[in-house]
Write a protein that holds these residues in place. Structure first.
Motif, short mmCIF file in Angstrom:
data_model
loop_
_atom_site.label_atom_id
_atom_site.label_comp_id
_atom_site.label_asym_id
_atom_site.label_seq_id
_atom_site.Cartn_x
_atom_site.Cartn_y
_atom_site.Cartn_z
N VAL A 211 25.52 -91.40 14.89
CA VAL A 211 25.67 -90.79 13.58
C VAL A 211 24.31 -90.68 12.89
N HIS A 212 23.57 -91.78 12.89
CA HIS A 212 22.24 -91.77 12.27
C HIS A 212 21.29 -90.86 13.03
N ALA A 213 21.32 -90.92 14.36
CA ALA A 213 20.41 -90.10 15.18
C ALA A 213 20.67 -88.62 14.98
N ALA A 214 21.94 -88.24 14.92
CA ALA A 214 22.27 -86.82 14.72
C ALA A 214 21.79 -86.35 13.35
N ALA A 215 21.98 -87.18 12.33
CA ALA A 215 21.53 -86.79 10.99
C ALA A 215 20.01 -86.62 10.95
N GLU A 216 19.28 -87.55 11.56
CA GLU A 216 17.83 -87.45 11.58
C GLU A 216 17.36 -86.24 12.38
N SER A 217 18.03 -85.95 13.48
CA SER A 217 17.65 -84.80 14.30
C SER A 217 17.91 -83.49 13.57
N CYS A 218 19.02 -83.41 12.86
CA CYS A 218 19.31 -82.21 12.07
C CYS A 218 18.30 -82.03 10.94
N ARG A 219 17.90 -83.13 10.32
CA ARG A 219 16.88 -83.03 9.25
C ARG A 219 15.56 -82.54 9.82
N LEU A 220 15.18 -83.06 10.98
CA LEU A 220 13.95 -82.61 11.61
C LEU A 220 14.02 -81.13 11.95
N ALA A 221 15.15 -80.68 12.46
CA ALA A 221 15.31 -79.26 12.77
C ALA A 221 15.18 -78.41 11.51
N ALA A 222 15.74 -78.91 10.41
CA ALA A 222 15.65 -78.16 9.15
C ALA A 222 14.22 -78.09 8.64
N GLU A 223 13.39 -79.07 8.97
CA GLU A 223 11.98 -79.04 8.59
C GLU A 223 11.19 -78.07 9.47
N LEU A 224 11.47 -78.08 10.78
CA LEU A 224 10.67 -77.30 11.71
C LEU A 224 11.03 -75.81 11.69
N SER A 225 12.28 -75.50 11.45
CA SER A 225 12.73 -74.11 11.53
C SER A 225 11.96 -73.17 10.59
N PRO A 226 11.86 -73.47 9.29
CA PRO A 226 11.11 -72.55 8.42
C PRO A 226 9.62 -72.50 8.73
N ARG A 227 9.07 -73.62 9.20
CA ARG A 227 7.64 -73.62 9.57
C ARG A 227 7.43 -72.69 10.77
N ALA A 228 8.34 -72.74 11.73
CA ALA A 228 8.23 -71.86 12.90
C ALA A 228 8.36 -70.40 12.49
N GLU A 229 9.26 -70.12 11.58
CA GLU A 229 9.44 -68.74 11.12
C GLU A 229 8.17 -68.21 10.46
N ARG A 230 7.52 -69.06 9.66
CA ARG A 230 6.27 -68.64 9.02
C ARG A 230 5.18 -68.41 10.06
#
Length: 297
Positions: A211-230
């Motif tokens: 549960v904790h690992a999935a939440a942390e992984s989703c947060r990391l994805a949310a951080e990386l996604s807009p940076r990659a788009e830019r």
């Protein structure tokens, strides 16, 4: 994503929450996002850093990053870097196990294992997804099995737990998840003792950890996604020959050396390119140094 409330969570509630968390993570795990490589490799770095504590070493994420990315091409990354390499391989390959592959992994983890025993272990791994066990319990089972065979191989047990989890969920690539939680609250008894693979309450702890690992992984994805788009958006503005290859590496890798050289890019040109990317605010300098710099999303 709701996080597990704590140690008082029942076994059934823990299993339900783990299922919900993995369902939320499933879309990301299956997606072929442009930044998926960098995401997986950063998760691998986190697990490698947690592995240092289990291995009795002191390297943190920054030291591991240096050991891997600043070595000469083909050079030995050292014991800590080799452990990072094992997690990087987990994140970068399909979730299948062969005796030859596992022999290389245990060597990287500083272990030695009989090839015949590894072949038998592979058969056991192949049987787990067919057993019908829910994915978290299959992951817990392989970890407990390995530690029962070899109490000194707990690091390998965590590595295999993520591989079996991915097999059970039919993910195209494993996500390094559980090792990063091994010293967290999910695996702590009321008295503070750490719950090791196979001990009482381990399956429930794995569920809470996921549960904790999935939440942390989703947060990391949310951080990386807009940076990659830019980063992708500025690509047409870059005039440097070889810039496209650098951008792809930034999307695929957790970090890239600022002095990278390629067939189309000199070290001087690479430095200029990374300075430009920093000015455009599409990459971050990860080392905090003015030389031997490392960049990533």
């Amino acid at each position: 994503m709701a996080l597990a409330p704590g140690r008082d969570t029942s076994d059934a509630d823990a299993a339900f929450q783990a299922g919900a968390a993995l369902s939320a993570l499933d879309t990301l795990a299956r997606a072929q996002a442009s930044w998926a490589g960098a995401w997986r490799q950063r998760l691998a770095l986190r697990c490698a850093a947690a592995s240092m504590r289990l291995a009795g070493r002191s390297e943190d994420e920054a030291a591991l990053r240096d050991a891997w990315h600043l070595r000469p091409p083909g050079a030995d990354p050292g014991p800590a870097g080799a452990i990072l390499g094992a997690w990087r391989q987990l994140a970068g390959q399909p979730p299948v196990a062969s005796a030859d592959q596992l022999e290389k992994i245990v060597d990287q983890l500083g272990l030695h294992w009989d090839v015949e025993a590894l072949a038998a272990l592979c058969e056991h791994i192949d049987d787990l997804p067919r057993s019908g066990r829910p994915a978290p319990f299959a992951a817990a089972a392989i970890a407990a099995h390995v530690v029962a065979m070899r109490p000194d191989a707990e690091l390998f047990a965590w590595w295999l737990a993520d591989l079996v989890l991915a097999q059970s969920l039919r993910w195209p690539r494993p996500l390094p998840l559980l090792m990063a939680q091994a010293f967290g609250p999910a695996f702590r008894e009321a008295g503070g003792k750490r719950i090791r693979p196979g001990e009482k309450g381990f399956e429930r702890a794995v569920c809470l950890a996921l549960v904790h690992a999935a939440a942390e992984s989703c947060r990391l994805a949310a951080e990386l996604s807009p940076r990659a788009e830019r980063l992708i958006a500025v690509a047409p503005k870059l005039r440097a020959k070889g810039a496209g290859e650098v951008i792809q590496r930034l999307l695929d890798e957790e970090a890239v050396s600022g002095s990278l050289t390629t067939k189309n890019l000199s070290r001087f040109a690479a430095r200029r390119l990374f300075d430009r990317l920093q000015q455009l605010d599409v990459v971050r300098e990860l080392s905090g140094r003015t030389s031997f710099r490392l960049f990533g999303l």
